[in-house]
Motif scaffolding. Structure first.
Motif, PDB file in Angstrom:
ATOM      1  N   TYR A 130       5.445   4.489   6.175  1.00 27.20           N
ATOM      2  CA  TYR A 130       5.504   3.320   6.070  1.00 27.20           C
ATOM      3  C   TYR A 130       6.773   2.548   6.350  1.00 27.20           C
ATOM      4  O   TYR A 130       7.942   3.323   6.664  1.00 27.20           O
ATOM      5  CB  TYR A 130       5.690   3.088   4.398  1.00 27.20           C
ATOM      6  CG  TYR A 130       4.545   3.108   3.468  1.00 27.20           C
ATOM      7  CD1 TYR A 130       3.706   2.121   3.452  1.00 27.20           C
ATOM      8  CD2 TYR A 130       4.137   4.484   3.015  1.00 27.20           C
ATOM      9  CE1 TYR A 130       2.268   2.203   2.823  1.00 27.20           C
ATOM     10  CE2 TYR A 130       3.039   4.468   2.267  1.00 27.20           C
ATOM     11  CZ  TYR A 130       1.861   3.531   2.295  1.00 27.20           C
ATOM     12  OH  TYR A 130       0.781   3.642   1.486  1.00 27.20           O
ATOM     13  N   SER A 131       6.745   1.239   6.816  1.00 26.99           N
ATOM     14  CA  SER A 131       8.015   0.649   7.392  1.00 26.99           C
ATOM     15  C   SER A 131       8.134  -0.679   6.934  1.00 26.99           C
ATOM     16  O   SER A 131       7.118  -1.260   6.662  1.00 26.99           O
ATOM     17  CB  SER A 131       7.862   0.692   8.896  1.00 26.99           C
ATOM     18  OG  SER A 131       8.826  -0.100   9.715  1.00 26.99           O
ATOM     19  N   THR A 132       9.453  -1.153   6.752  1.00 21.47           N
ATOM     20  CA  THR A 132       9.553  -2.736   6.448  1.00 21.47           C
ATOM     21  C   THR A 132       9.113  -3.464   7.569  1.00 21.47           C
ATOM     22  O   THR A 132       9.081  -4.872   7.229  1.00 21.47           O
ATOM     23  CB  THR A 132      10.997  -2.736   5.822  1.00 21.47           C
ATOM     24  OG1 THR A 132      11.866  -2.496   7.021  1.00 21.47           O
ATOM     25  CG2 THR A 132      11.309  -2.073   4.984  1.00 21.47           C
ATOM     26  N   GLU A 133       8.930  -3.046   8.634  1.00 22.10           N
ATOM     27  CA  GLU A 133       8.557  -3.971   9.797  1.00 22.10           C
ATOM     28  C   GLU A 133       7.044  -4.003   9.974  1.00 22.10           C
ATOM     29  O   GLU A 133       6.526  -4.687  11.034  1.00 22.10           O
ATOM     30  CB  GLU A 133       9.227  -3.253  11.084  1.00 22.10           C
ATOM     31  CG  GLU A 133      10.613  -2.958  11.256  1.00 22.10           C
ATOM     32  CD  GLU A 133      11.322  -4.555  10.567  1.00 22.10           C
ATOM     33  OE1 GLU A 133      11.015  -5.638  11.370  1.00 22.10           O
ATOM     34  OE2 GLU A 133      12.348  -4.312   9.920  1.00 22.10           O
ATOM     35  N   MET A 134       6.289  -3.393   9.213  1.00 24.11           N
ATOM     36  CA  MET A 134       4.786  -3.139   9.369  1.00 24.11           C
ATOM     37  C   MET A 134       4.154  -4.664   9.105  1.00 24.11           C
ATOM     38  O   MET A 134       4.755  -5.575   8.350  1.00 24.11           O
ATOM     39  CB  MET A 134       4.206  -2.544   8.133  1.00 24.11           C
ATOM     40  CG  MET A 134       4.597  -0.874   8.483  1.00 24.11           C
ATOM     41  SD  MET A 134       3.864   0.152   7.191  1.00 24.11           S
ATOM     42  CE  MET A 134       2.051   0.165   7.744  1.00 24.11           C
ATOM     43  N   THR A 135       3.064  -4.969   9.582  1.00 23.83           N
ATOM     44  CA  THR A 135       2.298  -6.089   9.420  1.00 23.83           C
ATOM     45  C   THR A 135       1.621  -5.850   8.411  1.00 23.83           C
ATOM     46  O   THR A 135       1.273  -4.826   8.133  1.00 23.83           O
ATOM     47  CB  THR A 135       1.532  -6.604  10.778  1.00 23.83           C
ATOM     48  OG1 THR A 135       0.579  -5.502  11.003  1.00 23.83           O
ATOM     49  CG2 THR A 135       2.451  -6.811  12.054  1.00 23.83           C
ATOM     50  N   ILE A 136       0.962  -6.877   7.878  1.00 24.70           N
ATOM     51  CA  ILE A 136      -0.212  -6.913   6.643  1.00 24.70           C
ATOM     52  C   ILE A 136      -1.169  -5.922   7.194  1.00 24.70           C
ATOM     53  O   ILE A 136      -1.695  -5.332   6.463  1.00 24.70           O
ATOM     54  CB  ILE A 136      -0.271  -8.092   5.881  1.00 24.70           C
ATOM     55  CG1 ILE A 136      -1.081  -7.834   4.689  1.00 24.70           C
ATOM     56  CG2 ILE A 136      -1.153  -9.088   7.034  1.00 24.70           C
ATOM     57  CD1 ILE A 136      -1.324  -9.041   3.763  1.00 24.70           C
ATOM     58  N   LYS A 137      -1.700  -6.307   8.429  1.00 25.19           N
ATOM     59  CA  LYS A 137      -2.833  -5.591   8.938  1.00 25.19           C
ATOM     60  C   LYS A 137      -2.630  -4.081   9.075  1.00 25.19           C
ATOM     61  O   LYS A 137      -3.144  -3.187   8.496  1.00 25.19           O
ATOM     62  CB  LYS A 137      -3.420  -5.941  10.179  1.00 25.19           C
ATOM     63  CG  LYS A 137      -4.459  -5.535  10.742  1.00 25.19           C
ATOM     64  CD  LYS A 137      -4.992  -6.051  11.908  1.00 25.19           C
ATOM     65  CE  LYS A 137      -6.222  -5.430  12.609  1.00 25.19           C
ATOM     66  NZ  LYS A 137      -6.522  -5.873  14.104  1.00 25.19           N
ATOM     67  N   GLN A 138      -1.375  -3.783   9.556  1.00 25.43           N
ATOM     68  CA  GLN A 138      -0.946  -2.203   9.549  1.00 25.43           C
ATOM     69  C   GLN A 138      -0.712  -1.408   8.240  1.00 25.43           C
ATOM     70  O   GLN A 138      -1.186  -0.417   8.065  1.00 25.43           O
ATOM     71  CB  GLN A 138       0.311  -2.247  10.416  1.00 25.43           C
ATOM     72  CG  GLN A 138       0.223  -2.530  12.127  1.00 25.43           C
ATOM     73  CD  GLN A 138       1.754  -2.673  12.479  1.00 25.43           C
ATOM     74  OE1 GLN A 138       2.649  -3.182  11.755  1.00 25.43           O
ATOM     75  NE2 GLN A 138       1.581  -2.313  13.686  1.00 25.43           N
ATOM     76  N   PHE A 139      -0.249  -2.307   7.291  1.00 20.38           N
ATOM     77  CA  PHE A 139      -0.159  -1.917   6.047  1.00 20.38           C
ATOM     78  C   PHE A 139      -1.422  -1.531   5.297  1.00 20.38           C
ATOM     79  O   PHE A 139      -1.580  -0.383   4.907  1.00 20.38           O
ATOM     80  CB  PHE A 139       0.557  -2.792   5.137  1.00 20.38           C
ATOM     81  CG  PHE A 139       1.077  -2.538   3.773  1.00 20.38           C
ATOM     82  CD1 PHE A 139       2.228  -1.564   3.551  1.00 20.38           C
ATOM     83  CD2 PHE A 139       0.197  -2.828   2.664  1.00 20.38           C
ATOM     84  CE1 PHE A 139       2.423  -1.358   2.362  1.00 20.38           C
ATOM     85  CE2 PHE A 139       0.409  -2.408   1.757  1.00 20.38           C
ATOM     86  CZ  PHE A 139       1.654  -1.818   1.353  1.00 20.38           C
ATOM     87  N   SER A 224      -1.495 -10.595   0.666  1.00 20.01           N
ATOM     88  CA  SER A 224      -0.474 -11.779   1.238  1.00 20.01           C
ATOM     89  C   SER A 224       0.602 -10.982   1.370  1.00 20.01           C
ATOM     90  O   SER A 224       1.023  -9.851   1.099  1.00 20.01           O
ATOM     91  CB  SER A 224      -0.118 -12.581   0.097  1.00 20.01           C
ATOM     92  OG  SER A 224       0.509 -12.275  -0.813  1.00 20.01           O
ATOM     93  N   GLU A 225       1.526 -11.694   2.326  1.00 19.81           N
ATOM     94  CA  GLU A 225       2.876 -11.214   2.923  1.00 19.81           C
ATOM     95  C   GLU A 225       3.537 -10.707   1.735  1.00 19.81           C
ATOM     96  O   GLU A 225       4.299  -9.665   1.525  1.00 19.81           O
ATOM     97  CB  GLU A 225       3.198 -12.130   3.750  1.00 19.81           C
ATOM     98  CG  GLU A 225       4.671 -11.609   4.601  1.00 19.81           C
ATOM     99  CD  GLU A 225       4.206 -10.418   5.543  1.00 19.81           C
ATOM    100  OE1 GLU A 225       4.999  -9.672   6.150  1.00 19.81           O
ATOM    101  OE2 GLU A 225       3.135 -10.651   6.052  1.00 19.81           O
ATOM    102  N   SER A 226       3.699 -11.822   0.687  1.00 18.77           N
ATOM    103  CA  SER A 226       4.495 -11.371  -0.577  1.00 18.77           C
ATOM    104  C   SER A 226       3.983 -10.079  -1.225  1.00 18.77           C
ATOM    105  O   SER A 226       5.008  -9.286  -1.635  1.00 18.77           O
ATOM    106  CB  SER A 226       4.683 -12.659  -1.335  1.00 18.77           C
ATOM    107  OG  SER A 226       3.325 -13.116  -1.987  1.00 18.77           O
ATOM    108  N   SER A 227       2.837  -9.879  -1.457  1.00 18.15           N
ATOM    109  CA  SER A 227       2.430  -8.805  -2.130  1.00 18.15           C
ATOM    110  C   SER A 227       2.604  -7.837  -1.422  1.00 18.15           C
ATOM    111  O   SER A 227       2.678  -6.434  -2.114  1.00 18.15           O
ATOM    112  CB  SER A 227       0.740  -9.103  -2.582  1.00 18.15           C
ATOM    113  OG  SER A 227      -0.042  -8.941  -1.397  1.00 18.15           O
ATOM    114  N   LYS A 228       2.376  -7.635  -0.061  1.00 17.41           N
ATOM    115  CA  LYS A 228       2.640  -6.406   0.731  1.00 17.41           C
ATOM    116  C   LYS A 228       4.106  -6.070   0.530  1.00 17.41           C
ATOM    117  O   LYS A 228       4.375  -4.871   0.287  1.00 17.41           O
ATOM    118  CB  LYS A 228       2.364  -6.830   2.099  1.00 17.41           C
ATOM    119  CG  LYS A 228       2.456  -5.566   3.302  1.00 17.41           C
ATOM    120  CD  LYS A 228       2.946  -6.004   4.389  1.00 17.41           C
ATOM    121  CE  LYS A 228       4.445  -6.702   4.463  1.00 17.41           C
ATOM    122  NZ  LYS A 228       4.622  -6.783   5.914  1.00 17.41           N
TER     123      LYS A 228
END
Length: 410
Positions: A130-139, A224-228
């Motif tokens: 995991y990375s804080t730079e991940m996009t939501i799709k990658q996550f 969503s970005e916030s939930s991710k």
């Protein structure tokens, strides 16, 4: 309890439970409906009618009552869920820490680290970062890859239940590796009270590293970005420091205990058949249609570690218990059986319930009077209470009235 307190207790003809109970009983896991915040209310009622013998906590849950009273009086702690017995045994066991090395915790963590190292050598292709730079799709893709481990063949490794069943759900792959590793190390201490301290410390770690709301009814999806970003906070937490802090706290708090406690994992009716006559019963049955086996199936599986069949998105145990107190068609008969079982043993009972429960206070009192008989005085107390719903939004708690229905044998 210090020496002066002990001397005061010995001078009194009746032990003052409300004064001397353990007000600093260690918290172990997040739990819906925990009585921790109203222990004064519950123990105050117990104190008014307790004379001698055991107190039976019939639906023990987190066993906080055992933790609070277990140094003062003998407890019979019961709950049909086996994780509750582990929590009770953590609080009520007799500890002599001198028989263990000063490096006990370090030894446990080294053994767990060795298990993880061996696991990664055996399955080098299983890596999920995991990375804080991940996009939501990658996550989302990373989460789904881990969730597919449910169908992966781990024949080469004995302790892999959480890695297989729960990676990418409530916990990450890496967190599940630590859960499995510490669960394996617990077996090295199976015949000592340290076994229960390890499991309880692990339950605590699981609770505070899970991306769910503190229970395991269902894990959250990143929609969503916030939930991710919120889920990612928990994905990046390390099981180990939470385990260390709780283990150290329990080791410092728990000591000798030779009061002859009893701990069972029985249906409440069977437990009432087995209690000693005259035992004071405290009953805190489920209040609503939700079943605790759905919310806490994961820690039940941690204790049993039996690779169960799991169902639905939440990966619930297919054999999970469903209480008659949570079914409208059965709840009145469940209360009838409760009061009849108490009457049979010539015991008294203190019953916790809520104004948001399946049936009303008036109905419970009438059931009590109809079934427990003329030799009992039936009364009740009430207190305002904030009940935790374990939510993440505006409904984290709700205002309720907590009742204590008291049926005292004359």
């Amino acid at each position: 309890m210090n020496r002066l307190q002990t001397e005061i207790i010995n001078l009194d003809s009746q032990l003052d439970l409300l004064t001397f109970y353990d007000h600093e009983v260690p918290h172990i896991t997040k739990y819906m409906g925990s009585k921790r915040s109203i222990l004064d209310f519950v123990i105050g009622a117990i104190n008014e009618i307790y004379t001698e013998g055991k107190v039976c906590d019939l639906f023990a849950g987190t066993s906080v009552l055992s933790g609070a009273l277990g140094k003062l009086i003998p407890i019979h702690s019961n709950d049909i869920q086996e994780y509750s017995a582990v929590l009770s045994k953590t609080y009520l066991s007799n500890y002599d820490w001198r028989q263990f090395s000063n490096t006990l915790l370090e030894d446990i963590l080294i053994a767990a680290s060795n298990h993880i190292r061996n696991f990664k050598e055996e399955y080098p292709d299983l890596t999920y970062t995991y990375s804080t730079e991940m996009t939501i799709k990658q996550f989302v893709q990373l989460e789904k890859k881990q969730q597919k481990l449910l169908d992966y063949n781990f024949d080469g490794s004995l302790y892999h239940l959480f890695t297989k069943y729960y990676s990418g759900t409530y916990w990450s792959f890496e967190q599940c590796l630590w859960i499995d590793a510490l669960r394996r190390v617990a077996e090295d201490y199976r015949n000592t009270p340290v076994y229960y301290v390890i499991l309880s410390s692990l339950m605590y770690s699981m609770s505070y590293c899970s991306q769910s709301t503190g229970h395991y009814a269902q894990y959250r999806d990143a929609k969503s970005e916030s939930s991710k970003n919120d889920i990612l906070i928990y994905r990046l937490r390390d099981i180990r420091p939470y385990f260390e802090s709780k283990f150290n706290q329990l080791r410092q708090h728990l000591g000798s205990n030779s009061l002859g406690h009893t701990i069972t994992s029985l249906d409440y009716r069977k437990c009432l058949d087995e209690i000693e006559p005259g035992t004071l019963v405290y009953a805190d049955p489920p209040y609503a249609f939700v079943h605790y086996s759905r919310f806490y199936h994961a820690i039940e599986t941690l204790v049993k570690y039996d690779y169960p069949q799991v169902d639905h998105k939440g990966r619930y145990r297919s054999d999970r218990h469903q209480s008659p107190f949570g079914r409208r068609t059965e709840v009145k008969k469940a209360f009838q059986a409760l009061f009849l079982g108490v009457k049979k043993k010539k015991s008294s009972i203190i019953l916790s319930y809520s104004n948001t429960g399946m049936i009303s206070l008036d109905e419970i009192i009438q059931i009590a009077k109809d079934n427990i008989g003329k030799d009992y005085d039936v009364s009740y107390k009430e207190q305002d209470y904030k009940h935790s719903t374990m939510g993440r939004s505006d409904d984290k708690s709700k205002d309720v009235k907590e009742y204590l229905v008291i049926a005292k044998l004359r």
